[in-house]
Scaffold this motif. Structure first.
Motif, PDB file in Angstrom:
ATOM      1  N   ARG A 229       0.842  -1.200   0.000  1.00  0.00           N
ATOM      2  CA  ARG A 229       0.000   0.000   0.000  1.00  0.00           C
ATOM      3  C   ARG A 229       0.876   1.249   0.000  1.00  0.00           C
ATOM      4  NH1 ARG A 229      -1.558  -0.661   4.516  1.00  0.00           N
ATOM      5  NH2 ARG A 229      -0.287   0.915   5.581  1.00  0.00           N
ATOM      6  N   ALA A 232      -0.030   7.674  -0.742  1.00  0.00           N
ATOM      7  CA  ALA A 232      -0.648   8.600  -1.687  1.00  0.00           C
ATOM      8  C   ALA A 232      -0.287   8.169  -3.100  1.00  0.00           C
ATOM      9  CB  ALA A 232      -0.163  10.025  -1.431  1.00  0.00           C
ATOM     10  N   PRO A 233      -1.085   8.557  -4.073  1.00  0.00           N
ATOM     11  CA  PRO A 233      -0.744   8.226  -5.463  1.00  0.00           C
ATOM     12  C   PRO A 233       0.594   8.849  -5.857  1.00  0.00           C
ATOM     13  CG  PRO A 233      -3.025   8.969  -5.299  1.00  0.00           C
ATOM     14  CD  PRO A 233      -2.384   9.246  -3.965  1.00  0.00           C
ATOM     15  N   GLU A 260      -3.713   3.187  -8.399  1.00  0.00           N
ATOM     16  CA  GLU A 260      -2.998   4.389  -7.955  1.00  0.00           C
ATOM     17  C   GLU A 260      -2.338   4.240  -6.591  1.00  0.00           C
ATOM     18  OE1 GLU A 260      -5.763   7.601  -7.990  1.00  0.00           O
ATOM     19  OE2 GLU A 260      -5.540   7.945 -10.146  1.00  0.00           O
ATOM     20  N   ARG A 261      -2.820   3.319  -5.759  1.00  0.00           N
ATOM     21  CA  ARG A 261      -2.372   3.304  -4.363  1.00  0.00           C
ATOM     22  C   ARG A 261      -1.762   1.969  -3.942  1.00  0.00           C
ATOM     23  NH1 ARG A 261      -5.031   7.295  -1.230  1.00  0.00           N
ATOM     24  NH2 ARG A 261      -3.840   6.456   0.509  1.00  0.00           N
TER      25      ARG A 261
END
Length: 387
Positions: A229, A232-233, A260-261
């Motif tokens: 994880r 932030a992107p 994105e994450r």
């Protein structure tokens, strides 16, 4: 239409690709059976990376062919191909020289956007990467990743539209050789007769081969991957990265984005990583020891990813041949029994070329090139034993 009737055992990427190739060439009677359902084995557990970033002629040629076929499925069947790029890292000038030759060979064979890049360009492509020991890389901007299950569904839909039958929950339980070179397969839900049987059962191929009297020399290896994880992107498009030194005998880090994450990361080696696994009884999660080995490598190579965390992991099976090459073609001494197996960890994105080679053997009695026959034919094992 004339041609053999064919039963393909295994509804993973390889078997379904072969089935589609057969019906596209007007093979009149093609049936795919599976003990589970479409993509119920290793194909749905693949990281799904596709790349042409290799340095040997046949490796590149087959991957270029597979890429073109995947693009056709993208156009015709809505297959989603995420082209984030693929970057192989080099840590010395000898490897960089090999990458320069590989990029030139890719251009010759049709992958015209391949680039041998220097350290500065590697850092630009992946700002969060530690590059102090990196000499450069081999980069394919239009390589990327896809979903193995979606690919299998695309194959299945296209094959069925052309007349193939796909029978889920048909476990192969018995086999009889019939007069005239025909074959009868007994499944958990009935019997089928055919001219040709294609063993494309992945990790279950040895059991299927034993039932058919056509053993295949592959081992199911358990390999793992983790989902990481991000806080932030990223502000840039992260390419898939392979940090592995061929022939080193050590494992290397690979990673790719997942949305994105998230990242998917794992350990790669051309050496055998783990003990042989029983496809009917293996742990499907990531082991603590694997996680403990992976995370320090990831943090060390990608120090710019602040706040990265572990979310989970899984394990899948690589059906690898004993000499680490595909097994495709007629089984020696068993007329009408063919194999398509041992595709290791690249079965999803190499399935287009592998399925085509299997179809060539069935319909033409030989593949497109003599080199394909020599490299992948099942009779190579018998030849070694005779020597």
């Amino acid at each position: 239409m004339t041609g053999p009737s064919v039963v393909v055992v295994g509804a993973g990427a390889a078997g379904l690709s072969a089935a589609l190739c057969l019906v596209e060439r007007a093979c009149p009677d093609v049936t795919v059976i599976d003990r589970g359902h479409v993509a119920s084995g290793s194909s749905s557990l693949s990281a799904g990376v596709f790349t042409r970033q290799y340095t040997e002629r046949m490796d590149i040629a087959l991957r270029v062919e597979s890429y073109e076929r995947l693009c056709q499925l993208e156009r015709d069947a809505g297959l989603v191909m995420r082209r984030n790029g693929f970057l192989r890292l080099a840590h010395d000038e000898a490897t960089m020289d090999e990458f320069v030759r590989g990029a030139a060979l890719q251009h010759e064979l049709g992958a015209t956007d391949a680039q041998a890049v220097d350290r500065r360009e590697v850092q630009r492509l992946v700002p969060d990467l530690r590059c102090d020991d990196v000499s450069g890389g081999l980069f394919g901007p239009t390589d990327g990743y896809l979903d193995g299950q979606q690919l299998c569904m695309a194959y299945a839909e296209q094959a069925q539209a052309r007349g193939a039958r796909i029978l889920a929950r048909h476990e192969l339980t018995g086999y009889d050789e019939l007069p005239g070179g025909r074959h009868r397969l007994t499944t958990s839900r009935g019997r089928l007769e055919c001219d040709v049987v294609l063993n494309a059962a992945g990790a279950w191929a040895p059991a299927v081969g034993a039932l058919l009297g056509a053993p295949v020399q592959i081992v199911a290896e358990r390999h793992q991957a983790c989902v990481m994880r991000l806080d932030a992107p990223l502000a840039y498009e992260l390419p898939s990265v392979m940090d592995y030194v061929a022939g080193s005998g050590e494992v290397g880090l690979y990673l790719r984005p997942e949305g994105e994450r998230q990242l998917i990361a794992g350990l790669h080696s051309n050496e055998r990583l783990e003990q042989a696994a029983d496809p009917d009884d293996f742990h499907g999660g990531a082991d603590a020891a694997f996680i403990d080995a992976l995370i320090p490598l990831l943090v060390d190579r990608m120090p710019g990813l602040a706040g990265i965390g572990f979310e989970g992991g899984w394990a899948g099976l690589y059906p690898n041949s004993v000499d680490e090459r595909f097994i495709i073609g007629p089984c020696p001494g068993r007329d009408g029994i063919h194999a398509l197996c041992g595709l290791d960890g690249v079965g999803v994105y190499m399935s287009p070329a592998a399925g085509r080679i299997a179809a060539d053997w069935i319909l033409d009695g030989e593949p497109r090139s003599a080199h394909e026959a020599v490299a992948f034919s099942p009779d190579r094992f018998e030849a070694r034993e005779r020597v």
